[in-house]
Design an enzyme around this catalytic site. Sequence first.
Site, PDB file in Angstrom:
ATOM      1  N   HIS A 101      -4.381  10.858  -0.926  1.00 59.29           N
ATOM      2  CA  HIS A 101      -4.764   9.959   0.385  1.00 59.29           C
ATOM      3  C   HIS A 101      -3.552   9.667   1.181  1.00 59.29           C
ATOM      4  CE1 HIS A 101      -3.664   7.334  -2.935  1.00 59.29           C
ATOM      5  NE2 HIS A 101      -3.151   6.390  -2.181  1.00 59.29           N
ATOM      6  N   HIS A 103      -2.009   6.910   3.834  1.00 57.01           N
ATOM      7  CA  HIS A 103      -1.874   5.619   4.486  1.00 57.01           C
ATOM      8  C   HIS A 103      -1.810   5.811   5.807  1.00 57.01           C
ATOM      9  CE1 HIS A 103      -1.854   3.523   0.562  1.00 57.01           C
ATOM     10  NE2 HIS A 103      -1.053   4.613   0.204  1.00 57.01           N
TER      11      HIS A 103
END
Length: 178
Positions: A101, A103
């Site tokens: 992932h 941010h």
Amino acid sequence: MEVKDCVFCQIGLGKIPAKVVYQDSNVLAFLDINPSNKGHVLVIPKNHFSDLVEIPEHELKPFMAAVKRIAEGVLRGTKAEGFNIVLNNSKAAGQAIPHLHLHVIPRFTGDDLQIGSWRHLKYESEEEMNKLRDSISANVPAGEPEFPREEKSELPKPKVKRRSKKEVSFIKREIEKA
Ligand code: AMP
Ligand code: ZN
């Protein structure tokens, strides 16, 4: 890790609720529940890859193209002045959820956020989250319908400089002398 044990896969499957700001066939983006700044978004590939090392390169192209557009959505949707994109790769680097992932963190002058020693804020209400979700989502620009096929470009032929007769005979003489 199996899909059933992965929080982000479960969000991708709609089994765990999330405030989704964007999705397409490859990518999902949703509000981080403990944002470093309000409007902090996580972008994940829908397929499970534990980290950047695991994702095949061909999946990175649509992923990063979406990240660019989602970041624009965050920027405009939160009226931020900038953003940080952070990838914690592996536990040692602070990766808590082993599903790749990125941010996307909106930044405001003087917001006192230290990237690297993260703070985690709380949203005041679900309504606050919904507003940010809607605002970011509405600001994600439309994508290019398809990646343009990489056309084989005809490379320009290198220019060959022709030597004059004088130069040729000079070179010949130099070779004979040697
Ligand atoms: P990292 O430390 O890079 O693995 O970041 C994981 C992030 O996921 C943290 O910032 C958490 O606040 C966030 N997070 C964990 N669970 C959820 C969830 N169910 N929905 C949204 N964000 C989450
Ligand atoms: Zn996963």
